[in-house]
Design an enzyme around this catalytic site. Structure first.
Site, PDB file in Angstrom:
ATOM      1  N   GLU A 267      -7.165   4.670   7.483  1.00  0.00           N
ATOM      2  CA  GLU A 267      -6.694   6.268   7.365  1.00  0.00           C
ATOM      3  C   GLU A 267      -7.934   6.623   6.474  1.00  0.00           C
ATOM      4  O   GLU A 267      -8.255   7.970   7.017  1.00  0.00           O
ATOM      5  CB  GLU A 267      -5.487   6.216   6.271  1.00  0.00           C
ATOM      6  CG  GLU A 267      -4.228   5.951   7.306  1.00  0.00           C
ATOM      7  CD  GLU A 267      -2.957   5.536   6.752  1.00  0.00           C
ATOM      8  OE1 GLU A 267      -3.036   5.725   5.293  1.00  0.00           O
ATOM      9  OE2 GLU A 267      -2.072   5.023   7.174  1.00  0.00           O
TER      10      GLU A 267
ATOM     11  N   GLY B 134       2.219   2.162  10.761  1.00  0.00           N
ATOM     12  CA  GLY B 134       2.896   3.591  10.608  1.00  0.00           C
ATOM     13  C   GLY B 134       3.814   3.807  11.999  1.00  0.00           C
ATOM     14  O   GLY B 134       4.610   4.767  12.043  1.00  0.00           O
TER      15      GLY B 134
ATOM     16  N   SER C 207       3.267  -2.181  10.412  1.00  0.00           N
ATOM     17  CA  SER C 207       4.643  -2.222  10.421  1.00  0.00           C
ATOM     18  C   SER C 207       5.225  -3.694  10.287  1.00  0.00           C
ATOM     19  O   SER C 207       6.361  -4.189  10.814  1.00  0.00           O
ATOM     20  CB  SER C 207       5.203  -1.812  11.981  1.00  0.00           C
ATOM     21  OG  SER C 207       4.509  -0.471  12.158  1.00  0.00           O
TER      22      SER C 207
ATOM     23  N   GLY D  25       2.781  -1.217   4.209  1.00  0.00           N
ATOM     24  CA  GLY D  25       2.913   0.182   4.032  1.00  0.00           C
ATOM     25  C   GLY D  25       4.208   0.885   3.850  1.00  0.00           C
ATOM     26  O   GLY D  25       4.641   0.587   2.591  1.00  0.00           O
TER      27      GLY D  25
ATOM     28  N   LYS E 189       0.208   4.012  -0.288  1.00  0.00           N
ATOM     29  CA  LYS E 189      -0.736   5.488   0.374  1.00  0.00           C
ATOM     30  C   LYS E 189      -0.441   6.642  -0.542  1.00  0.00           C
ATOM     31  O   LYS E 189      -0.171   6.265  -1.763  1.00  0.00           O
ATOM     32  CB  LYS E 189      -0.025   5.679   1.758  1.00  0.00           C
ATOM     33  CG  LYS E 189      -0.263   4.430   2.590  1.00  0.00           C
ATOM     34  CD  LYS E 189      -0.053   4.690   3.874  1.00  0.00           C
ATOM     35  CE  LYS E 189       0.271   3.519   4.745  1.00  0.00           C
ATOM     36  NZ  LYS E 189       0.023   3.627   6.188  1.00  0.00           N
TER      37      LYS E 189
ATOM     38  N   HIS F 298      -9.415   1.271   4.217  1.00  0.00           N
ATOM     39  CA  HIS F 298      -8.383   1.444   5.363  1.00  0.00           C
ATOM     40  C   HIS F 298      -8.672   2.174   6.390  1.00  0.00           C
ATOM     41  O   HIS F 298      -9.276   3.324   6.449  1.00  0.00           O
ATOM     42  CB  HIS F 298      -7.324   1.930   4.106  1.00  0.00           C
ATOM     43  CG  HIS F 298      -5.984   1.981   4.999  1.00  0.00           C
ATOM     44  ND1 HIS F 298      -5.652   2.913   5.562  1.00  0.00           N
ATOM     45  CD2 HIS F 298      -4.948   1.142   4.678  1.00  0.00           C
ATOM     46  CE1 HIS F 298      -4.364   2.538   6.033  1.00  0.00           C
ATOM     47  NE2 HIS F 298      -4.012   1.489   5.655  1.00  0.00           N
TER      48      HIS F 298
ATOM     49  N   ASN G  96       0.846  -1.233   0.000  1.00  0.00           N
ATOM     50  CA  ASN G  96       0.000   0.090   0.040  1.00  0.00           C
ATOM     51  C   ASN G  96       0.934   1.251  -0.034  1.00  0.00           C
ATOM     52  O   ASN G  96       1.400   1.544   1.144  1.00  0.00           O
ATOM     53  CB  ASN G  96      -0.965   0.091   1.402  1.00  0.00           C
ATOM     54  CG  ASN G  96      -1.530   1.265   1.528  1.00  0.00           C
ATOM     55  OD1 ASN G  96      -1.790   2.119   0.443  1.00  0.00           O
ATOM     56  ND2 ASN G  96      -2.253   1.293   2.790  1.00  0.00           N
TER      57      ASN G  96
ATOM     58  N   GLU H 264      -5.573  -5.113  10.253  1.00  0.00           N
ATOM     59  CA  GLU H 264      -4.482  -3.869  10.572  1.00  0.00           C
ATOM     60  C   GLU H 264      -4.822  -3.228  11.624  1.00  0.00           C
ATOM     61  O   GLU H 264      -5.618  -2.102  11.645  1.00  0.00           O
ATOM     62  CB  GLU H 264      -4.623  -3.043   9.489  1.00  0.00           C
ATOM     63  CG  GLU H 264      -4.267  -3.511   7.891  1.00  0.00           C
ATOM     64  CD  GLU H 264      -3.650  -2.818   7.268  1.00  0.00           C
ATOM     65  OE1 GLU H 264      -2.524  -2.968   6.757  1.00  0.00           O
ATOM     66  OE2 GLU H 264      -4.243  -1.601   6.715  1.00  0.00           O
TER      67      GLU H 264
HETATM   68  C1  PEP Z   1      -1.115   0.064   5.889  1.00  0.00           C
HETATM   69  O1  PEP Z   1      -1.310   1.334   6.145  1.00  0.00           O
HETATM   70  O2  PEP Z   1      -1.720  -0.701   5.344  1.00  0.00           O
HETATM   71  C2  PEP Z   1       0.236  -0.413   6.665  1.00  0.00           C
HETATM   72  C3  PEP Z   1       0.340  -1.687   6.936  1.00  0.00           C
HETATM   73  O3  PEP Z   1       1.205   0.495   6.797  1.00  0.00           O
HETATM   74  P1  PEP Z   1       2.664   0.307   7.649  1.00  0.00           P
HETATM   75  O4  PEP Z   1       3.158  -1.119   7.043  1.00  0.00           O
HETATM   76  O5  PEP Z   1       3.393   1.555   7.165  1.00  0.00           O
HETATM   77  O6  PEP Z   1       2.492   0.323   9.099  1.00  0.00           O
END
Ligand code: PEP
Length: 261
Positions: free
Chosen positions: A104, A183, A223, A244, A14, A102, A12, A177
């Site tokens: 966000e 993040g 993460s 991400g 973003k 998602h 992703n 998630e």
């Molecule tokens: C995401 O936003 O889908 C995600 C998993 O982000 P990150 O890997 O940066 O935590």
């Protein structure tokens, strides 16, 4: 049953990468990719809308079957919805995937469980050139600390799949998630991630029967990186990852793909 599910590693991106940057990243992924990996693992990248076609073209030119996905979609097919993008538009680009719900989008753009459900239905309506939904669920830190996270995620899954038939539900992917892990560098432990991914499968079995639940991929996201992917992907109910930050560097993303082999 775990062996029956082919893992999916999805990046992703973003709101990152202009067209030039996106093409460079896609080309780096392609250059370092061995095509036979795709016999064992499905791989997708989800760039911003403006990068979808250029990224698709890089993989198409290289005859590399890495899928391209959108990060969002609107449920109406066309009309007076300024700024929105529809399922037929994504189909025209060649998208195979679309992230839905998602955290966000839920947090910053007010997406509700009902919106997520409408988007899932819009994506599942036409299965001739399918775009498979990657449905994101996950609890906030406060819900985690209250201890009600399994019930919270169960409700999100039920709402996302409301009115969906088992026959097409199997085309969906669910991504767990936890918001506190996105993040933040604070990855869920393999046990924490497995607990909720297993609970999601229990919910799916209640909705669609065990056979369908056993065929739906449940990903972990939050993460995930080249250092922790191995142990997360080794969990019986974790069928891949939504990545991400670590998907923005070709070398890290490739290492995570290799961890799924
Ligand atoms: C995401 O936003 O889908 C995600 C998993 O982000 P990150 O890997 O940066 O935590």
């Amino acid at each position: 049953m775990h062996m029956a599910r082919k893992p999916l590693i999805a990046g992703n991106w973003k709101m990152n990468n202009t067209i030039g940057e996106a093409v460079v990243l896609a080309q780096e992924i392609s250059n370092n990719f061995e095509k036979d990996w795709l016999e064992t693992v499905d791989v997708a990248v989800c760039p911003p809308y403006t990068d979808l076609k250029p990224v698709y073209s890089v993989f198409e030119f290289d005859k590399l079957k890495v899928g391209v996905g959108a990060q969002n979609v609107f449920w109406e097919p066309s009309g007076a919805y300024t700024g929105e993008i529809s399922v037929p538009m994504l189909t025209g680009i060649g998208c195979a995937w679309c992230i839905v719900g998602h955290s966000e989008r839920r947090q910053h753009f007010g997406e509700t469980n009902e919106d997520v459900n409408k988007k899932v239905h819009a994506l599942l309506a036409d299965r001739t050139r399918p775009i498979d939904p990657i449905i994101c669920v996950g609890e906030s830190l406060s819900v985690r600390e209250e201890g009600t996270y399994v019930a919270f995620v169960d409700a999100q899954v039920r709402a996302a799949f409301a009115g969906v038939d088992a026959g097409v539900a199997k085309d969906c992917v669910v991504a767990y998630e936890p918001i506190w892990a996105i993040g933040t560098g604070r990855t869920a432990t393999p046990e924490q991630a497995q607990e909720v991914c297993a609970a999601i499968r229990v919910t799916l079995a209640d909705l669609f029967g065990q056979e369908t639940a056993d065929s739906i991929r449940v990903l972990y996201g939050g993460s995930m990186n080249e250092g922790n992917a191995d142990t997360l992907l080794a969990q019986p109910d974790i069928d891949g990852g939504l990545i991400g930050g670590a998907s923005l560097k070709a070398a890290s993303f490739i290492q995570i793909v290799k961890a799924a082999l």
